[in-house]
Design an enzyme around this catalytic site. Sequence first.
Site, PDB file in Angstrom:
ATOM      1  N   LYS A   1      44.993 -17.835  61.974  1.00  0.00           N
ATOM      2  CA  LYS A   1      44.415 -16.646  61.351  1.00  0.00           C
ATOM      3  C   LYS A   1      43.186 -16.174  62.126  1.00  0.00           C
ATOM      4  O   LYS A   1      42.966 -14.994  62.320  1.00  0.00           O
ATOM      5  CB  LYS A   1      43.982 -16.954  59.913  1.00  0.00           C
ATOM      6  CG  LYS A   1      45.105 -17.094  58.905  1.00  0.00           C
ATOM      7  CD  LYS A   1      44.504 -17.209  57.505  1.00  0.00           C
ATOM      8  CE  LYS A   1      45.543 -17.478  56.442  1.00  0.00           C
ATOM      9  NZ  LYS A   1      44.893 -17.662  55.118  1.00  0.00           N
TER      10      LYS A   1
ATOM     11  N   ASN B   1      42.131 -22.178  59.145  1.00  0.00           N
ATOM     12  CA  ASN B   1      43.389 -21.873  59.810  1.00  0.00           C
ATOM     13  C   ASN B   1      43.123 -21.192  61.157  1.00  0.00           C
ATOM     14  O   ASN B   1      42.726 -20.027  61.219  1.00  0.00           O
ATOM     15  CB  ASN B   1      44.211 -20.968  58.881  1.00  0.00           C
ATOM     16  CG  ASN B   1      45.591 -20.677  59.424  1.00  0.00           C
ATOM     17  OD1 ASN B   1      45.779 -20.538  60.629  1.00  0.00           O
ATOM     18  ND2 ASN B   1      46.556 -20.575  58.523  1.00  0.00           N
TER      19      ASN B   1
ATOM     20  N   THR C   1      37.722 -19.782  57.034  1.00  0.00           N
ATOM     21  CA  THR C   1      39.074 -20.350  56.991  1.00  0.00           C
ATOM     22  C   THR C   1      39.120 -21.553  57.918  1.00  0.00           C
ATOM     23  O   THR C   1      38.351 -21.638  58.875  1.00  0.00           O
ATOM     24  CB  THR C   1      40.130 -19.322  57.456  1.00  0.00           C
ATOM     25  OG1 THR C   1      41.434 -19.910  57.326  1.00  0.00           O
ATOM     26  CG2 THR C   1      39.948 -18.924  58.917  1.00  0.00           C
TER      27      THR C   1
ATOM     28  N   ASP D   1      42.706 -14.671  50.456  1.00  0.00           N
ATOM     29  CA  ASP D   1      43.538 -15.491  49.585  1.00  0.00           C
ATOM     30  C   ASP D   1      44.853 -14.745  49.382  1.00  0.00           C
ATOM     31  O   ASP D   1      44.869 -13.507  49.339  1.00  0.00           O
ATOM     32  CB  ASP D   1      42.848 -15.755  48.244  1.00  0.00           C
ATOM     33  CG  ASP D   1      43.439 -16.985  47.541  1.00  0.00           C
ATOM     34  OD1 ASP D   1      43.974 -17.859  48.235  1.00  0.00           O
ATOM     35  OD2 ASP D   1      43.370 -17.062  46.307  1.00  0.00           O
TER      36      ASP D   1
ATOM     37  N   TYR E   1      56.110 -19.176  52.406  1.00  0.00           N
ATOM     38  CA  TYR E   1      57.342 -18.718  51.764  1.00  0.00           C
ATOM     39  C   TYR E   1      58.140 -17.727  52.625  1.00  0.00           C
ATOM     40  O   TYR E   1      59.115 -17.141  52.148  1.00  0.00           O
ATOM     41  CB  TYR E   1      57.011 -18.052  50.426  1.00  0.00           C
ATOM     42  CG  TYR E   1      56.416 -18.979  49.382  1.00  0.00           C
ATOM     43  CD1 TYR E   1      57.239 -19.652  48.473  1.00  0.00           C
ATOM     44  CD2 TYR E   1      55.044 -19.180  49.285  1.00  0.00           C
ATOM     45  CE1 TYR E   1      56.706 -20.490  47.508  1.00  0.00           C
ATOM     46  CE2 TYR E   1      54.501 -20.016  48.323  1.00  0.00           C
ATOM     47  CZ  TYR E   1      55.333 -20.670  47.439  1.00  0.00           C
ATOM     48  OH  TYR E   1      54.801 -21.498  46.485  1.00  0.00           O
TER      49      TYR E   1
END
Lengths: 192, 192
Positions: free
Chosen positions: A12, A9, A7, A68, A150
């Site tokens: 994370k 990120n 990743t 994912d 989201y």
Amino acid sequence: MKIVFATNNLNKLKEIQQILPTSIELLSLKDIGFSGEIPEDHETLEENAFQKAQYIFDRYKISCFADDTGLEVESLNGAPGVYSARYAGDDCAAENNMKKLLSEMQGKANRRAAFKTVVAFVTDTEKCAFKGIAIGEILNEKHGDKGFGYDPIFKPEGYDVSYAEMSSLEKNKISHRGKAVRKFTDYISLMS
Amino acid sequence: MKIVFATNNLNKLKEIQQILPTSIELLSLKDIGFSGEIPEDHETLEENAFQKAQYIFDRYKISCFADDTGLEVESLNGAPGVYSARYAGDDCAAENNMKKLLSEMQGKANRRAAFKTVVAFVTDTEKCAFKGIAIGEILNEKHGDKGFGYDPIFKPEGYDVSYAEMSSLEKNKISHRGKAVRKFTDYISLMS
């Protein structure tokens, strides 16, 4: 035992470092000298997660995992699903994705949705995928400013607040990602 | 916890029953009322094993595992590999498969081969494959009458006898199948 998390990120990466047993040495893509994009062009979360982990394993021969995530909305026949991160177009911001989803949901009575994460792990002799699911609904407007993606418009079942109104600790306990990651860390703790 | 073993081989079923923890209730295809053939038409052991386990899981919604095995011969570029069971044609006996392999190997100096088994396990939230490998060589002729399949012509590395000259206990300790099955039973014991 060394494992790579495929990743880019850093949040994370930090999060999972705190959960893994100390016998595991967690490496980032940077640590192994990889830079660039990992292909991710399949049609399911599981295939994408496996594709990313396998891509790095094949090149570096170090056990690797990847994740994912997708948000599946019932009244949109499962959209945005595997395309959640690029719902409003390539490289688009979370704001645009949420805006598009709220617009698609206008006037829909059924607002049920499922957030899903798959964590895939690849070694020379094992290939495992762990799925975490959180059922909830799409709110009519954004609530809260924590989290990412989201989160401001997803209210998990049994709660009165959105993901973005919860602390990360609280959210991780019940979230799709938390569930999948815990299954994976249980696996790596028990099997390694 | 109930799990189905997607095999029609009663010996395999009996063997794994003895290894599984007592908390696991092992079901056969017959137990769940399935009869017929499970499709198996992929090009890797892993895909075939997943295909069989997924096929049963999708229809019965009970956690399911399946295995697939192949013998990869170095000087035949990995053949018979995933086609090991049908090397001499469909529904062919082990005798014919061995005969064909011995004939293909005539005059080959490099007789190195690898026996591989993949056990795949599918539940509603997990999908795992465990690989077991045994390195060895293809003998010039058959030795021993135990075991099954290519056992009489496979001599594992570090041993002076073929698989078919070993007791099943002795063979299972070092065999490709034993290794894959133990990884799977470890998994199911620790994770369930």
